[in-house]
Scaffold this active site. Structure first.
Site, PDB file in Angstrom:
ATOM      1  N   CYS A 158     114.076 -81.604 -13.336  1.00  0.00           N
ATOM      2  CA  CYS A 158     113.110 -81.022 -12.407  1.00  0.00           C
ATOM      3  C   CYS A 158     113.120 -79.500 -12.433  1.00  0.00           C
ATOM      4  O   CYS A 158     112.122 -78.868 -12.083  1.00  0.00           O
ATOM      5  CB  CYS A 158     113.355 -81.532 -10.986  1.00  0.00           C
ATOM      6  SG  CYS A 158     115.005 -81.179 -10.346  1.00  0.00           S
TER       7      CYS A 158
ATOM      8  N   GLU B 200     112.952 -82.998  -2.431  1.00  0.00           N
ATOM      9  CA  GLU B 200     113.310 -82.241  -3.630  1.00  0.00           C
ATOM     10  C   GLU B 200     112.323 -82.658  -4.719  1.00  0.00           C
ATOM     11  O   GLU B 200     112.495 -83.704  -5.353  1.00  0.00           O
ATOM     12  CB  GLU B 200     114.758 -82.530  -4.032  1.00  0.00           C
ATOM     13  CG  GLU B 200     115.780 -82.173  -2.963  1.00  0.00           C
ATOM     14  CD  GLU B 200     115.772 -80.708  -2.586  1.00  0.00           C
ATOM     15  OE1 GLU B 200     115.166 -79.897  -3.319  1.00  0.00           O
ATOM     16  OE2 GLU B 200     116.357 -80.354  -1.557  1.00  0.00           O
TER      17      GLU B 200
END
Length: 481
Positions: free
Chosen positions: A259, A225
């Site tokens: 993110c 991720e």
């Protein structure tokens, strides 16, 4: 020199501990390779209880690590999705665990096919600093639901949260079921080299490559991720108040240290000034002041603060127009790590803010002529973790959906796709690989074992040697056409 020796000694202890626990968890898994539904549910309930009972301590620890982390943001973005993820998993786990029946061709009848969801074994999870609770609990929930043992390496940049999470986990689980590992970067490097049955890493693309390289030595499957530059497209006709308000929220949460935060905005050339004006209004309504405002989060540490200041200086030197949004005109450069949102106009490709993931409160605004120009701009660059489109025209929405790639997407919102329990979360290309959350998390940490089953009658004998019989010719005639 003394500090270095102490650090090396501590790292050695952490590494030795990692190795020992890994072997203990492997042994424990061999002794119980298929935990029951009841066992898994009890583990999840235990995790929920210990998180709820330590809620205030968790909020305080995260606040201390950031020097100022909005407690409401920690509740909204860490505690609440962690608890909701557990609740959703508890509700659906029984159905996920059931073997799924699959079709059997008449060629192989009588027989049955099914997919059996089997735990992989010992799972490793490497947690970043920006959401230290949620990005530890989310993978842990999926791993426990799938019946695995789990080892979690916390970030060295959130020492208070990491120490507390270790304490919490130790109070709830035996070490051979769930274990938290702390320590510096060398401990993390060693952690990633363990021959886990699955490894999940959340962090930067550059470190993700190192993790994947280490995992490859053991043929360990990985879920990465990562991040990237997630764009937000403002359409030609969306009400600017709607777009600016939602982008302001998405960028200001955790001071942009997310993110999936909007990394840059693509705005019609004739609407750029309207966007700047409305963004200023919306941000000021949410954060009328910054310095002593507990709702506005600080940059995690001096290293990240200096990196972001360097980005601004680089952009300024190369001709960007920087618009600082500091509603109360406060002095934020005398010891605080609070940073105002800075909009960057007239950017060029050679600027660092246009090359690297920003991961902070800086937002480039890039003008475009038509929607296809904006789409081409996105597609010319590495695929982002998230993409945001703001506009109510359904044909435009579908055009952007069909003509772009990203890990996930929101239409007329920012960040909120991450909080949807029944949607997979993950990247594509430079922004990562693999998914988790909800059912996809259960599947990621499960081996989907294909089982073909037949009983006494053996239809397969009709294709056994010697070949060229009438039976063979009939089979070929029926099934090769």
């Amino acid at each position: 020199m003394v500090a270095t020796v102490v650090q090396l000694t501590e790292s050695k202890k952490h590494i030795q501990h990692t190795h020992r626990v890994f072997e203990d968890q492997k042994k424990a898994f061999r002794n119980n390779p298929m935990p029951s539904l009841t066992e898994r549910q009890e583990n999840l309930k235990r995790l929920k209880r210990v998180l709820l009972s330590n809620q205030e301590r968790i909020l305080d620890a995260i606040d201390r690590d950031f020097s100022c982390r909005s407690k409401d943001e920690s509740l909204i973005a860490e505690v609440m999705p962690s608890i909701q993820g557990i609740n959703y998993t508890l509700k659906n786990l029984e159905g996920w665990m059931k073997p799924s029946k699959r079709h059997v061709s008449v060629l192989f009848q009588p027989a049955s096919n099914r997919v059996h969801y089997q735990p992989k074994g010992v799972v490793g999870v490497i947690v970043p600093w920006n959401y230290p609770l949620y990005l530890a609990v989310g993978p842990l929930v999926a791993s426990l639901a799938a019946g695995n043992r789990t080892m979690i390496k916390m970030s060295e940049f959130t020492p208070h949260t990491s120490a507390l999470f270790k304490e919490i986990v130790e109070s709830a689980f035996p070490e051979d079921l769930v274990c938290v590992i702390n320590g510096e970067a060398d401990v993390a490097a060693d952690f990633s080299s363990r021959p886990f049955d699955h490894l999940l890493f959340t962090g930067s693309t550059s470190v993700g490559k190192l993790v994947m390289r280490a995992a490859a030595e053991n043929l360990t499957p990985v879920t990465l991720e990562l991040g990237g530059k997630s764009p937000a497209i403002v359409s030609p006709d969306v009400p600017m108040e709607d777009a600016a308000q939602r982008i302001a929220f998405g960028k200001a949460l955790n001071a942009g240290q997310t993110c999936v935060a909007p990394d840059y905005v693509l705005c019609p050339a004739d609407r750029v000034q309207a966007f700047v004006d409305e963004y200023r209004n919306q941000f000021a309504a949410m954060y009328p002041s910054l310095r002593d405002n507990e709702d506005y989060t600080a940059i995690i540490n001096e290293r990240q603060y200096e990196r972001l200041q360097g980005y601004l200086e680089d952009a300024r030197e190369k001709g960007a127009e920087l618009i600082e949004i500091n509603p109360a005109s406060e002095n934020l450069k005398d010891g605080t790590r609070k940073m105002p949102i800075t909009l960057a106009l007239k950017t060029t490709p050679d600027m660092k803010i246009m090359q690297d993931e920003i991961f902070g409160p800086i937002l480039p605004v890039i003008s475009y002529g038509n929607l296809d120009e904006a789409i081409h701009y996105i597609n010319d660059r590495p695929r982002p973790l998230a993409l945001y489109f703001f506009g109510y025209d359904k044909s435009m929405q579908e055009h952007v959906v069909n003509q772009t790639h990203s890990g996930g997407m929101c239409i007329n919102d920012a960040l909120m796709h991450v909080a949807q329990d029944d949607l997979p979360f993950g990247g594509i290309g430079d922004s990562g690989m693999g998914h988790y959350h909800g059912k996809e998390g259960f599947l990621t940490f499960s081996h989907q074992r294909a089982i073909f089953s037949k009983q006494k009658f053996n239809s397969g004998k009709f294709v056994y040697a010697p070949h060229g019989t009438t039976a063979h010719k009939m089979v070929y005639k029926l099934f090769i056409r």
